[in-house]
Design a protein around this motif. Structure first.
Motif, PDB file in Angstrom:
ATOM      1  N   ARG A  44       3.784 -10.498   8.448  1.00 40.27           N
ATOM      2  CA  ARG A  44       2.408 -10.741   8.031  1.00 40.27           C
ATOM      3  C   ARG A  44       1.458 -10.515   9.200  1.00 40.27           C
ATOM      4  O   ARG A  44       1.764 -10.879  10.321  1.00 40.27           O
TER       5      ARG A  44
ATOM      6  N   HIS B 250      -3.571  -7.510  -1.770  1.00 42.33           N
ATOM      7  CA  HIS B 250      -3.192  -7.465  -0.361  1.00 42.33           C
ATOM      8  C   HIS B 250      -2.771  -6.041  -0.003  1.00 42.33           C
ATOM      9  O   HIS B 250      -1.969  -5.422  -0.719  1.00 42.33           O
TER      10      HIS B 250
ATOM     11  N   ALA C 196      -5.442 -10.202   7.488  1.00 42.42           N
ATOM     12  CA  ALA C 196      -5.968  -9.295   6.472  1.00 42.42           C
ATOM     13  C   ALA C 196      -7.080  -8.437   7.084  1.00 42.42           C
ATOM     14  O   ALA C 196      -7.946  -8.959   7.799  1.00 42.42           O
TER      15      ALA C 196
ATOM     16  N   GLN D 194      -0.532  -7.744  -5.857  1.00 36.58           N
ATOM     17  CA  GLN D 194      -0.870  -9.139  -6.120  1.00 36.58           C
ATOM     18  C   GLN D 194       0.417  -9.943  -6.186  1.00 36.58           C
ATOM     19  O   GLN D 194       1.462  -9.424  -6.586  1.00 36.58           O
TER      20      GLN D 194
ATOM     21  N   CYS E  67      -0.595  -3.509   1.731  1.00 37.86           N
ATOM     22  CA  CYS E  67       0.788  -3.582   2.212  1.00 37.86           C
ATOM     23  C   CYS E  67       1.280  -2.207   2.654  1.00 37.86           C
ATOM     24  O   CYS E  67       0.685  -1.181   2.338  1.00 37.86           O
TER      25      CYS E  67
ATOM     26  N   GLU F  77      -1.834  -5.753   5.862  1.00 38.84           N
ATOM     27  CA  GLU F  77      -1.659  -7.192   6.061  1.00 38.84           C
ATOM     28  C   GLU F  77      -0.191  -7.593   5.973  1.00 38.84           C
ATOM     29  O   GLU F  77       0.281  -8.436   6.730  1.00 38.84           O
ATOM     30  N   TRP F  78       0.532  -6.992   5.019  1.00 34.79           N
ATOM     31  CA  TRP F  78       1.939  -7.324   4.809  1.00 34.79           C
ATOM     32  C   TRP F  78       2.820  -6.098   4.960  1.00 34.79           C
ATOM     33  O   TRP F  78       2.461  -5.007   4.511  1.00 34.79           O
TER      34      TRP F  78
END
Length: 224
Positions: free
Chosen positions: A178, A134, A181, A36, A136, A193-194
């Motif tokens: 990035r 997210h 998502a 987060q 990652c 996503e990241w």
């Protein structure tokens, strides 16, 4: 490597790297984790949590059918509190002892299987906020093969990473890349996503990070 997944999907977003503070909420493995944003995510998570505890216990369940893909409120068995979750799978027939629901907690990244009485409809005002967690992957770090081909060294590297980020404490981070998502972030094959570098003083050394260095050292042991 894990960070190469989705590389051909054409959804990578160009732009400068973003420096921020992130809190890791769930470690998936192979350098993948959920996080987060510490500044905005924490405040929003606290608001959602407060609202969920107030609304979920008393909401009407008349006509409530938690189907696969539905965003609902789930009562986490770890603390008996309510959180937003997605129904990932429905098991067993309705009304039988086998009836159960596999859920993914969309604001944290973890999941579990719940009985029907631990699910409730989600108030519309709580459903509109995008997921706070997210998916990652660590940039520039490879943890080696998965499954049977895994080695003790790769497992040790993952354990080291998990111990370094456990507790959810906010840490300096750099979002290097990035992507869109994923629709199903709980899927083991979901493209992150990241792409993120964690830890370190980015002001002094743009390419270096304490966390990244620690993980690389552990992961590279596999090839020693």
């Amino acid at each position: 490597g894990a960070h190469g997944e989705g590389a051909h999907s054409g959804d990578a977003r160009a732009g400068p790297a973003e420096l921020c503070e992130l809190g890791v909420t769930e470690v998936v493995g192979a350098g993948r984790f959920f996080c987060q944003r510490a500044n905005t995510g924490g405040d929003r998570a606290a608001w959602l949590h407060s609202q969920l505890q107030t609304l979920s216990p008393n909401v009407s369940r008349v006509g409530f059918e938690p189907r696969k893909g539905a965003l609902v409120a789930g009562r986490f068995t770890g603390d008996d509190e309510w959180y937003r979750c997605v129904v990932v799978a429905v098991m067993g027939a309705r009304g039988t002892s086998d009836e159960a629901y596999v859920v993914h907690y969309s604001d944290f990244g973890n999941g579990e299987t719940l009985p029907r009485d631990r699910l409730a409809p989600l108030a519309p005002e709580l459903a509109s906020t995008p997921p706070l967690a997210h998916l990652c992957v660590l940039s520039h770090v490879a943890f080696g093969a998965s499954g049977r081909a895994r080695t003790e060294h790769a497992s040790a590297a993952e354990a080291l990473f998990a111990s370094l980020v456990s507790g959810g404490t906010a840490m300096n981070a750099r979002i290097d890349e990035r992507r869109r998502a994923p629709d199903s972030p709980w899927d083991p094959d979901a493209a992150p996503e990241w792409h993120v570098t964690l830890g370190g003083d980015f002001g002094d050394e743009p390419g270096g990070a304490d966390m990244e260095g620690a993980d690389r050292e552990g992961a590279d042991m596999e090839g020693a």
